[in-house]
Write a protein that holds these residues in place. Structure first.
Motif, PDB file in Angstrom:
ATOM      1  N   GLY A 162     -60.255 -72.734 -67.569  1.00 15.72           N
ATOM      2  CA  GLY A 162     -60.580 -73.526 -66.384  1.00 15.72           C
ATOM      3  C   GLY A 162     -62.002 -74.086 -66.472  1.00 15.72           C
ATOM      4  O   GLY A 162     -62.246 -75.256 -66.150  1.00 15.72           O
ATOM      5  N   THR A 163     -62.918 -73.250 -66.928  1.00 15.35           N
ATOM      6  CA  THR A 163     -64.304 -73.706 -67.076  1.00 15.35           C
ATOM      7  C   THR A 163     -64.405 -74.784 -68.149  1.00 15.35           C
ATOM      8  O   THR A 163     -65.101 -75.799 -67.980  1.00 15.35           O
ATOM      9  N   TYR A 164     -63.684 -74.580 -69.237  1.00 15.38           N
ATOM     10  CA  TYR A 164     -63.736 -75.553 -70.324  1.00 15.38           C
ATOM     11  C   TYR A 164     -63.103 -76.882 -69.923  1.00 15.38           C
ATOM     12  O   TYR A 164     -63.613 -77.955 -70.261  1.00 15.38           O
ATOM     13  N   ASP A 165     -61.974 -76.826 -69.199  1.00 15.06           N
ATOM     14  CA  ASP A 165     -61.325 -78.064 -68.755  1.00 15.06           C
ATOM     15  C   ASP A 165     -62.269 -78.882 -67.881  1.00 15.06           C
ATOM     16  O   ASP A 165     -62.326 -80.125 -67.987  1.00 15.06           O
ATOM     17  N   PHE A 166     -63.036 -78.223 -67.031  1.00 18.92           N
ATOM     18  CA  PHE A 166     -63.960 -78.945 -66.159  1.00 18.92           C
ATOM     19  C   PHE A 166     -65.134 -79.517 -66.947  1.00 18.92           C
ATOM     20  O   PHE A 166     -65.516 -80.677 -66.781  1.00 18.92           O
ATOM     21  N   ILE A 167     -65.699 -78.706 -67.817  1.00 18.91           N
ATOM     22  CA  ILE A 167     -66.887 -79.167 -68.549  1.00 18.91           C
ATOM     23  C   ILE A 167     -66.541 -80.311 -69.494  1.00 18.91           C
ATOM     24  O   ILE A 167     -67.391 -81.150 -69.811  1.00 18.91           O
ATOM     25  N   SER A 168     -65.286 -80.369 -69.935  1.00 21.25           N
ATOM     26  CA  SER A 168     -64.877 -81.463 -70.816  1.00 21.25           C
ATOM     27  C   SER A 168     -64.955 -82.813 -70.114  1.00 21.25           C
ATOM     28  O   SER A 168     -65.159 -83.849 -70.765  1.00 21.25           O
ATOM     29  N   THR A 169     -64.810 -82.825 -68.798  1.00 24.77           N
ATOM     30  CA  THR A 169     -64.846 -84.083 -68.049  1.00 24.77           C
ATOM     31  C   THR A 169     -66.264 -84.616 -67.864  1.00 24.77           C
ATOM     32  O   THR A 169     -66.440 -85.794 -67.553  1.00 24.77           O
ATOM     33  N   ILE A 170     -67.267 -83.768 -68.028  1.00 25.16           N
ATOM     34  CA  ILE A 170     -68.662 -84.204 -67.840  1.00 25.16           C
ATOM     35  C   ILE A 170     -69.482 -84.035 -69.136  1.00 25.16           C
ATOM     36  O   ILE A 170     -70.710 -84.047 -69.098  1.00 25.16           O
ATOM     37  N   TRP A 171     -68.783 -83.882 -70.233  1.00 24.70           N
ATOM     38  CA  TRP A 171     -69.472 -83.674 -71.519  1.00 24.70           C
ATOM     39  C   TRP A 171     -70.246 -84.933 -71.893  1.00 24.70           C
ATOM     40  O   TRP A 171     -69.671 -86.023 -71.993  1.00 24.70           O
ATOM     41  N   PRO A 172     -71.556 -84.838 -72.116  1.00 24.18           N
ATOM     42  CA  PRO A 172     -72.364 -86.024 -72.450  1.00 24.18           C
ATOM     43  C   PRO A 172     -71.945 -86.632 -73.786  1.00 24.18           C
ATOM     44  O   PRO A 172     -71.659 -85.918 -74.748  1.00 24.18           O
ATOM     45  N   SER A 173     -71.930 -87.925 -73.848  1.00 24.09           N
ATOM     46  CA  SER A 173     -71.581 -88.616 -75.077  1.00 24.09           C
ATOM     47  C   SER A 173     -72.631 -88.337 -76.154  1.00 24.09           C
ATOM     48  O   SER A 173     -73.832 -88.465 -75.915  1.00 24.09           O
ATOM     49  N   GLY A 174     -72.179 -87.948 -77.323  1.00 23.61           N
ATOM     50  CA  GLY A 174     -73.091 -87.682 -78.436  1.00 23.61           C
ATOM     51  C   GLY A 174     -73.700 -86.296 -78.438  1.00 23.61           C
ATOM     52  O   GLY A 174     -74.458 -85.958 -79.342  1.00 23.61           O
ATOM     53  N   PHE A 175     -73.357 -85.460 -77.454  1.00 21.90           N
ATOM     54  CA  PHE A 175     -73.953 -84.125 -77.391  1.00 21.90           C
ATOM     55  C   PHE A 175     -73.127 -83.134 -78.196  1.00 21.90           C
ATOM     56  O   PHE A 175     -71.919 -83.037 -78.046  1.00 21.90           O
ATOM     57  N   ALA A 176     -73.797 -82.360 -79.074  1.00 21.20           N
ATOM     58  CA  ALA A 176     -73.169 -81.282 -79.854  1.00 21.20           C
ATOM     59  C   ALA A 176     -71.874 -81.753 -80.488  1.00 21.20           C
ATOM     60  O   ALA A 176     -70.803 -81.195 -80.240  1.00 21.20           O
ATOM     61  N   LEU A 177     -72.001 -82.772 -81.320  1.00 21.35           N
ATOM     62  CA  LEU A 177     -70.817 -83.335 -81.959  1.00 21.35           C
ATOM     63  C   LEU A 177     -70.083 -82.274 -82.774  1.00 21.35           C
ATOM     64  O   LEU A 177     -70.685 -81.558 -83.558  1.00 21.35           O
ATOM     65  N   GLY A 178     -68.783 -82.187 -82.580  1.00 22.58           N
ATOM     66  CA  GLY A 178     -67.965 -81.209 -83.289  1.00 22.58           C
ATOM     67  C   GLY A 178     -67.677 -79.974 -82.480  1.00 22.58           C
ATOM     68  O   GLY A 178     -66.732 -79.241 -82.782  1.00 22.58           O
ATOM     69  N   ALA A 179     -68.479 -79.706 -81.460  1.00 23.68           N
ATOM     70  CA  ALA A 179     -68.288 -78.483 -80.674  1.00 23.68           C
ATOM     71  C   ALA A 179     -66.975 -78.520 -79.901  1.00 23.68           C
ATOM     72  O   ALA A 179     -66.264 -77.506 -79.816  1.00 23.68           O
ATOM     73  N   GLN A 180     -66.634 -79.663 -79.341  1.00 19.25           N
ATOM     74  CA  GLN A 180     -65.406 -79.746 -78.564  1.00 19.25           C
ATOM     75  C   GLN A 180     -64.176 -79.510 -79.439  1.00 19.25           C
ATOM     76  O   GLN A 180     -63.220 -78.841 -79.015  1.00 19.25           O
TER      77      GLN A 180
END
Length: 275
Positions: A162-180
Motif C-alpha cells: 500500500g505504501t509503495y503503490d502510493f509513493i509510485s504516484t508521486i515518484w520524482p522524475s529522474g530520482f533513483a533510477l532503477g529503484a522502482q
C-alpha cells in the motif's frame, strides 16, 4: 771616442756578466782619479758621473741577474709557482660523481571533474512515505528470514505494498533510477510466495508443467533458482506423470529470499541519492 773600459763593460753586460762589467768600470774610475790633480773639480764631477753610471749598472745588473735567475729556474720544479706568487690559486677538487640536486615539482591538486548527481527534488510527503516504505519492507524481509505465519506475512505484505503503490504516484522524475524496477521485482517475488503458500494451505495441487496453477509465472520469475521436482511415472494423476512440478516448502523459502534481495537492492539505489 768611447772609453775602452766602457766598451768592455758593455760587452760583458751583453754577455750577461754584470759583475765583471762593474769591476771594469770601477778599475777605470780609479785610474782616471789617479791621473787628475787633486784640486781640480773635474775628477769629482767625473767621479759623480761615473758613480751614477756605476749605480745604474749595479741596479741594472741586479735586475738582469734577477731576471736571468728567473729564466734559468723556469725549467726547475716549482718554477711555475715561484713566478706566479701573486696569482690566485684555485684548488681543483678531485674528480667525483656529483649527485644532482633534485628540485621537487610542486604538486598541483586537481579536482576531478565528474557529472554531478541530479539534485534531489522530493516533497515532504514523498520523504515521509519513502521512510515508511524502507522501514516496512526491511521488517517484512526480516520476518521471512526468521519465521512468520501466513496471516502476519499477508498483513505485512499488504501494508508495505500500500505504501509503495502510493509513493509510485508521486515518484520524482529522474530520482533513483532503477529503484522502482527493483522494488517491482521484490513485490512480485513476495506475491508469488504468498500465492504458493496459499495453494499449500488450500490443499491445492503443486504448480505443474506446462502451466498448471501458474507454473510458468514462477519459472518466468525465478528460473533456475527454483527447486524443481518430477512426478513419478505411476503418479495417481495420469496427467502429472513424469511432469516437472514445484514443491511448496522449498520454493516458498526461495521466493521469500529473492523478494528480499530485490528490495535491498532498490533500497540501496534510493539511499545513494536520498539520505
Amino acid at each position: 771616442m768611447e772609453d775602452p773600459a766602457v766598451v768592455e763593460a758593455k760587452r760583458l753586460w751583453a754577455q750577461k756578466q754584470p759583475g765583471e762589467a762593474v769591476r771594469v768600470l770601477v778599475t777605470r774610475i780609479n785610474e782616471l782619479n789617479a791621473a787628475v790633480p787633486k784640486r781640480q773639480a773635474f775628477p769629482f764631477m767625473l767621479a759623480g758621473l761615473l758613480g751614477g753610471i756605476i749605480i745604474t749598472v749595479l741596479v741594472g745588473g741586479i735586475l738582469l741577474v734577477a731576471f736571468d735567475l728567473l729564466g734559468e729556474n723556469n725549467d726547475q720544479p716549482g718554477a711555475a709557482i715561484a713566478s706566479n706568487v701573486t696569482e690566485t690559486f684555485t684548488p681543483i677538487s678531485p674528480t667525483r660523481t656529483l649527485i644532482p640536486t633534485w628540485t621537487p615539482v610542486p604538486t598541483i591538486t586537481t579536482i576531478p571533474s565528474s557529472t554531478p548527481a541530479p539534485a534531489r527534488d522530493t516533497s515532504d510527503i514523498f520523504d515521509a512515505q519513502m521512510t515508511q516504505l524502507l522501514e516496512k519492507g526491511s521488517l517484512l524481509g526480516a520476518m521471512t528470514s526468521q519465521g512468520v505465519n501466513y496471516i502476519n506475512y499477508e498483513r505485512q505484505l499488504v501494508e508495505v505494498k500500500g505504501t509503495y503503490d502510493f509513493i509510485s504516484t508521486i515518484w520524482p522524475s529522474g530520482f533513483a533510477l532503477g529503484a522502482q524496477e527493483q522494488f517491482d521485482k521484490a513485490f512480485e517475488g513476495w506475491d508469488l510466495a504468498l500465492e504458493l503458500w496459499g495453494l499449500k494451505l488450500d490443499d491445492m495441487d503443486n504448480p505443474v508443467e506446462p502451466n498448471i496453477n501458474g507454473y510458468l509465472r514462477y519459472t518466468d520469475y525465478a528460473g533456475d533458482e527454483l527447486y524443481i521436482a518430477v512426478h513419478p511415472s505411476n503418479f495417481i494423476v495420469p496427467e502429472y506423470r513424469d511432469k516437472q512440478y514445484l514443491p511448496f516448502d522449498e520454493n516458498i523459502g526461495i521466493l521469500f529470499s529473492l523478494g528480499s534481495e530485490y528490495f535491498e537492492a532498490g533500497q540501496k539505489t534510493v539511499l545513494t541519492e536520498w539520505p
